[in-house]
Design an enzyme around this catalytic site. Structure first.
Site, PDB file in Angstrom:
ATOM      1  N   GLY A 120       0.818  -1.217   0.000  1.00 15.59           N
ATOM      2  CA  GLY A 120       0.000   0.000   0.000  1.00 15.59           C
ATOM      3  C   GLY A 120       0.847   1.260   0.000  1.00 15.59           C
TER       4      GLY A 120
ATOM      5  N   GLY B 154       2.182   4.763   3.553  1.00 15.43           N
ATOM      6  CA  GLY B 154       3.087   3.901   2.787  1.00 15.43           C
ATOM      7  C   GLY B 154       3.939   4.708   1.828  1.00 15.43           C
TER       8      GLY B 154
ATOM      9  N   TYR C 233     -12.817  -2.892  10.738  1.00 18.22           N
ATOM     10  CA  TYR C 233     -11.482  -2.287  10.588  1.00 18.22           C
ATOM     11  C   TYR C 233     -10.701  -2.372  11.903  1.00 18.22           C
ATOM     12  CZ  TYR C 233      -7.852   1.285  10.362  1.00 18.22           C
ATOM     13  OH  TYR C 233      -6.639   1.945  10.444  1.00 18.22           O
TER      14      TYR C 233
HETATM   15  P1  NDP Z   1      -4.339   5.160   2.634  1.00 21.72           P
HETATM   16  O1  NDP Z   1      -5.711   4.813   2.184  1.00 21.72           O
HETATM   17  O2  NDP Z   1      -3.747   6.436   2.192  1.00 21.72           O
HETATM   18  O3  NDP Z   1      -3.354   3.995   2.234  1.00 21.72           O
HETATM   19  C1  NDP Z   1      -3.745   2.671   2.217  1.00 21.72           C
HETATM   20  C2  NDP Z   1      -3.019   1.938   1.119  1.00 21.72           C
HETATM   21  O4  NDP Z   1      -3.464   0.578   1.113  1.00 21.72           O
HETATM   22  C3  NDP Z   1      -3.293   2.502  -0.264  1.00 21.72           C
HETATM   23  O5  NDP Z   1      -2.067   2.555  -0.942  1.00 21.72           O
HETATM   24  C4  NDP Z   1      -4.204   1.473  -0.885  1.00 21.72           C
HETATM   25  O6  NDP Z   1      -4.081   1.345  -2.272  1.00 21.72           O
HETATM   26  C5  NDP Z   1      -3.686   0.216  -0.214  1.00 21.72           C
HETATM   27  N1  NDP Z   1      -4.605  -0.907  -0.345  1.00 21.72           N
HETATM   28  C6  NDP Z   1      -5.903  -0.963  -0.018  1.00 21.72           C
HETATM   29  N2  NDP Z   1      -6.421  -2.142  -0.358  1.00 21.72           N
HETATM   30  C7  NDP Z   1      -5.418  -2.861  -0.906  1.00 21.72           C
HETATM   31  C8  NDP Z   1      -5.335  -4.144  -1.477  1.00 21.72           C
HETATM   32  N3  NDP Z   1      -6.397  -4.944  -1.575  1.00 21.72           N
HETATM   33  N4  NDP Z   1      -4.153  -4.566  -1.952  1.00 21.72           N
HETATM   34  C9  NDP Z   1      -3.087  -3.764  -1.901  1.00 21.72           C
HETATM   35  N5  NDP Z   1      -3.092  -2.530  -1.383  1.00 21.72           N
HETATM   36  C10 NDP Z   1      -4.255  -2.083  -0.905  1.00 21.72           C
HETATM   37  O7  NDP Z   1      -4.385   5.076   4.229  1.00 21.72           O
HETATM   38  P2  NDP Z   1      -3.237   5.305   5.336  1.00 21.72           P
HETATM   39  O8  NDP Z   1      -1.972   5.700   4.718  1.00 21.72           O
HETATM   40  O9  NDP Z   1      -3.830   6.152   6.379  1.00 21.72           O
HETATM   41  O10 NDP Z   1      -3.128   3.834   5.941  1.00 21.72           O
HETATM   42  C11 NDP Z   1      -1.915   3.134   6.005  1.00 21.72           C
HETATM   43  C12 NDP Z   1      -1.855   2.320   7.260  1.00 21.72           C
HETATM   44  O11 NDP Z   1      -1.835   3.167   8.391  1.00 21.72           O
HETATM   45  C13 NDP Z   1      -3.041   1.380   7.470  1.00 21.72           C
HETATM   46  O12 NDP Z   1      -2.561   0.147   7.945  1.00 21.72           O
HETATM   47  C14 NDP Z   1      -3.858   2.069   8.547  1.00 21.72           C
HETATM   48  O13 NDP Z   1      -4.585   1.144   9.292  1.00 21.72           O
HETATM   49  C15 NDP Z   1      -2.751   2.688   9.353  1.00 21.72           C
HETATM   50  N6  NDP Z   1      -3.134   3.785  10.234  1.00 21.72           N
HETATM   51  C16 NDP Z   1      -3.609   4.963   9.715  1.00 21.72           C
HETATM   52  C17 NDP Z   1      -3.950   5.995  10.553  1.00 21.72           C
HETATM   53  C18 NDP Z   1      -4.474   7.281  10.046  1.00 21.72           C
HETATM   54  O14 NDP Z   1      -4.804   8.127  10.876  1.00 21.72           O
HETATM   55  N7  NDP Z   1      -4.597   7.486   8.747  1.00 21.72           N
HETATM   56  C19 NDP Z   1      -3.780   5.871  11.992  1.00 21.72           C
HETATM   57  C20 NDP Z   1      -3.298   4.586  12.431  1.00 21.72           C
HETATM   58  C21 NDP Z   1      -2.966   3.601  11.562  1.00 21.72           C
HETATM   59  P3  NDP Z   1      -4.780   2.395  -3.295  1.00 21.72           P
HETATM   60  O15 NDP Z   1      -3.878   3.581  -3.316  1.00 21.72           O
HETATM   61  O16 NDP Z   1      -4.769   1.635  -4.566  1.00 21.72           O
HETATM   62  O17 NDP Z   1      -6.131   2.683  -2.773  1.00 21.72           O
HETATM   63 MG1  PMR Z   2     -10.815   9.286  16.987  1.00 23.81          MG
HETATM   64  C1  PMR Z   2      -6.859  11.431  21.921  1.00 23.81           C
HETATM   65  C2  PMR Z   2      -7.934  11.218  21.292  1.00 23.81           C
HETATM   66  C3  PMR Z   2      -8.116  10.581  19.966  1.00 23.81           C
HETATM   67  C4  PMR Z   2      -7.211  10.069  19.062  1.00 23.81           C
HETATM   68  C5  PMR Z   2      -5.718  10.044  19.177  1.00 23.81           C
HETATM   69  C6  PMR Z   2      -7.961   9.548  17.966  1.00 23.81           C
HETATM   70  C7  PMR Z   2      -7.399   8.917  16.855  1.00 23.81           C
HETATM   71  N1  PMR Z   2      -9.293   9.777  18.187  1.00 23.81           N
HETATM   72  C8  PMR Z   2      -9.425  10.406  19.422  1.00 23.81           C
HETATM   73  C9  PMR Z   2     -10.609  10.814  20.033  1.00 23.81           C
HETATM   74  C10 PMR Z   2     -11.885  10.746  19.469  1.00 23.81           C
HETATM   75  N2  PMR Z   2     -12.181  10.227  18.253  1.00 23.81           N
HETATM   76  C11 PMR Z   2     -13.101  11.231  20.076  1.00 23.81           C
HETATM   77  C12 PMR Z   2     -13.161  11.879  21.425  1.00 23.81           C
HETATM   78  C13 PMR Z   2     -14.115  10.972  19.193  1.00 23.81           C
HETATM   79  C14 PMR Z   2     -15.581  11.262  19.382  1.00 23.81           C
HETATM   80  C15 PMR Z   2     -15.924  12.510  18.753  1.00 23.81           C
HETATM   81  C16 PMR Z   2     -13.524  10.352  18.050  1.00 23.81           C
HETATM   82  C17 PMR Z   2     -14.262   9.966  16.941  1.00 23.81           C
HETATM   83  C18 PMR Z   2     -13.695   9.285  15.853  1.00 23.81           C
HETATM   84  C19 PMR Z   2     -14.387   8.776  14.700  1.00 23.81           C
HETATM   85  C20 PMR Z   2     -15.827   8.869  14.384  1.00 23.81           C
HETATM   86  N3  PMR Z   2     -12.335   8.980  15.747  1.00 23.81           N
HETATM   87  C21 PMR Z   2     -12.186   8.289  14.607  1.00 23.81           C
HETATM   88  C22 PMR Z   2     -13.401   8.160  13.965  1.00 23.81           C
HETATM   89  C23 PMR Z   2     -13.156   7.412  12.756  1.00 23.81           C
HETATM   90  O1  PMR Z   2     -13.954   7.086  11.898  1.00 23.81           O
HETATM   91  C24 PMR Z   2     -11.706   7.018  12.763  1.00 23.81           C
HETATM   92  C25 PMR Z   2     -11.653   5.532  12.961  1.00 23.81           C
HETATM   93  O2  PMR Z   2     -12.063   5.027  13.956  1.00 23.81           O
HETATM   94  O3  PMR Z   2     -11.104   4.809  12.049  1.00 23.81           O
HETATM   95  C26 PMR Z   2     -11.119   3.429  12.364  1.00 23.81           C
HETATM   96  C27 PMR Z   2     -11.109   7.703  13.954  1.00 23.81           C
HETATM   97  C28 PMR Z   2      -9.808   7.805  14.451  1.00 23.81           C
HETATM   98  N4  PMR Z   2      -9.487   8.427  15.640  1.00 23.81           N
HETATM   99  C29 PMR Z   2      -8.130   8.390  15.810  1.00 23.81           C
HETATM  100  C30 PMR Z   2      -7.551   7.723  14.692  1.00 23.81           C
HETATM  101  C31 PMR Z   2      -6.083   7.475  14.512  1.00 23.81           C
HETATM  102  C32 PMR Z   2      -8.583   7.359  13.872  1.00 23.81           C
HETATM  103  C33 PMR Z   2      -8.441   6.693  12.530  1.00 23.81           C
HETATM  104  C34 PMR Z   2      -7.607   5.789  12.041  1.00 23.81           C
HETATM  105  C35 PMR Z   2      -7.135   4.474  12.498  1.00 23.81           C
HETATM  106  O4  PMR Z   2      -7.337   3.882  13.499  1.00 23.81           O
HETATM  107  O5  PMR Z   2      -6.433   4.000  11.722  1.00 23.81           O
END
Ligand code: NDP
Ligand code: PMR
Ligand code: LMG
Length: 396
Positions: free
Chosen positions: A90, A96, A271
């Protein structure tokens, strides 16, 4: 999912979702039923008052040393005789791509961008200026076990060594009402994020073993949202693998549930469950293979990278509000560039070579070993997950 504006005001927040009504006391902070022992990924800047009230400790740096970014010369391993060779799944966007850029720019790494959309990946590499000689795009669709096997074959035929594998790709389908499925009939989020990577890492273990690079690593990206010992991990729906009955039934939504715990489909939960699987898999790999092979296994939470493609399926209002919410309220926001540097550290920094660790970063970007939730560190569940997953991907 609807933003319940009225919920901002009263002291009890009500959230009704598909008939499941949840009454949340304000003291539980946005739906988070916080244990007083809660600590870890909670951002220390986030509402000090509330933290005090809830007895939440700020992040405790267990490894004190701040680790320099990968493109600073002090982090380089002088013993390295050749370029390191790293596969990043990815790598066509978000974390990535930023990691690929950070590593390739050092000139010390050749990045194999393992992507489902070849053209998109090529364009992405060019658009961020990754030097041509430092990357190769190879096709990998994690939503097909056949494609995973083909990728491994193609990679082996390329003759490149494998020093580090980064399992980064993921999909997130928070608004889906019905499940969708991989080529092999698994619910798409767990099928892609967990099962695809499970097969990939198992097949590539042999290649990693053969590497003569000073440090060989296998990294699986985790997340705070799968960890119920954090505030973010308590935002409903919460991760919970239950007794894995849905997974054992094949996650196909026909004979069995499409959810690991056997419940009704919920894309956001699927997820988060998949992230728990990622973190459990890393630990099981560590227990089974670290000593024997010398490979270091690690997971991480890179910070909240609120503008990546991960949220492409979310409603526009969420995509609009989520970045400022994370920037100004939780202060958990990181840019793609910063997150890429963090993951690049886990790939190449000699000080982050410990195996079995879940890395996080605090506000001034110092890395520390973080604690996983009870479920995400349950070794019995990790073993069971391993065994069930082996069967599903055809390894047992
Ligand atoms: P993006 O959507 O930007 O990146 C995800 C990547 O995964 C894309 O390159 C996508 O390809 C690829 N992908 C999806 N499905 C497939 C598949 N079937 N085969 C191969 N590749 C695939 O998201 P992020 O950069 O945010 O996510 C990267 C990682 O970070 C994930 O593991 C996510 O869980 C993790 N993460 C993200 C957070 C965030 O806040 N964004 C927080 C914590 C963790 P394509 O470009 O073709 O869609
Ligand atoms: Mg969340 C310190 C507080 C904190 C952090 C670090 C995250 C990260 N989030 C926090 C708080 C809250 N979030 C609170 C208080 C709420 C209620 C309003 C909230 C809501 C929320 C939603 C609806 N947050 C989300 C969502 C998503 O749809 C995202 C998700 O769950 O993806 C699975 C998300 C996220 N919050 C984060 C991070 C890192 C995500 C997204 C990505 C992930 O886990 O990869
Ligand atoms: C689930 O809901 C769904 O059930 C599931 O199907 C799936 O879609 C999943 O993750 C996706 O979401 C989970 C979530 C719904 O439930 C909760 O979070 C429970 C609590 C609901 C309370 C919502 C109120 C929002 C409160 C925001 C925090 C305000 C802090 C106030 C303190 C002020 C101090 C100065 O969640 C939602 O519906 C919310 C989704 C929106 C998340 C983005 C947050 C928007 C907040 C707006 C902040 C504005 C930012 C502007 C910047 C300001 C600068 C100063």
């Amino acid at each position: 999912m609807a933003l319940q504006a009225a919920s901002w005001v009263p002291s009890t927040l009500s959230l009704a979702k598909e008939g499941k009504g949840i009454a949340i006391k304000e003291t539980s902070l946005f739906g988070a039923a916080l244990p007083t022992s809660l600590k870890g990924e909670f951002n220390p800047c986030f509402n000090k008052e509330l933290r005090k009230k809830l007895s939440i400790s700020p992040i405790k740096a267990q490894t004190a040393a701040a680790t320099p970014a990968v493109n600073q010369s002090s982090s380089d391993n002088k013993k390295t005789l050749r370029k390191g060779s790293v596969i990043i799944t990815g790598a066509s966007s978000g974390l990535g791509l930023a990691t690929a850029k950070a590593l390739a720019e050092t000139g010390k790494w050749h990045v194999i961008m393992a992507c489902r959309n070849f053209l998109k990946a090529e364009k992405a590499a060019k658009s961020v200026g990754i030097p041509k000689e430092n990357y190769t795009v190879m096709h990998l669709d994690l939503a097909s076990l056949e494609s995973v096997r083909q990728f491994v074959d193609t990679f082996r035929r390329s003759g490149r060594p494998l020093d580090v594998l980064v399992c980064n790709a993921a999909v997130y389908l928070p608004t889906a009402k019905e499940p969708t499925f991989t080529a092999d009939g698994f619910e798409l989020s767990v099928g892609t994020n967990h099962l695809g990577h499970f097969l990939l890492s198992r097949l590539l273990l042999d290649d990693l073993k053969q590497s003569d690079y000073p440090q060989k690593r296998c990294i699986i990206v985790g997340s705070i949202t799968g960890n119920t010992n954090t505030l973010a991990g308590n935002v409903p729906p919460k991760a919970n693998l239950g007794d894995l009955r849905g997974l054992a039934g094949g996650l196909n939504g026909v004979g069995s549930s499409s959810m690991i715990d056997g419940g009704d489909f919920d894309g956001a939960k699927a997820y988060k469950d998949s992230k728990v699987c990622n973190m459990l898999t890393m630990q099981e790999l560590h227990r089974r293979y670290h000593e024997e092979t010398g490979i270091s296994f690690a997971s991480l939470y890179p910070g909240c990278i609120a503008e990546t493609g991960l949220f492409r399926e979310h409603i526009p209002l969420f995509r609009l509000l989520f970045p400022p919410f994370q920037k100004y309220i939780t202060k958990g926001y990181v840019s793609e560039e910063e997150a890429g540097k963090r993951l690049a550290q886990v790939v190449s920094d000699p000080s982050l070579s410990k195996s079995g660790v879940y890395w996080s970063w605090n506000n001034n970007s110092s890395s520390f070993e973080n604690q996983l939730s009870k479920e995400a560190s349950d070794s019995e569940k990790a073993r069971k997950l391993w065994e069930v997953s082996e069967k599903l991907v055809g390894l047992a």
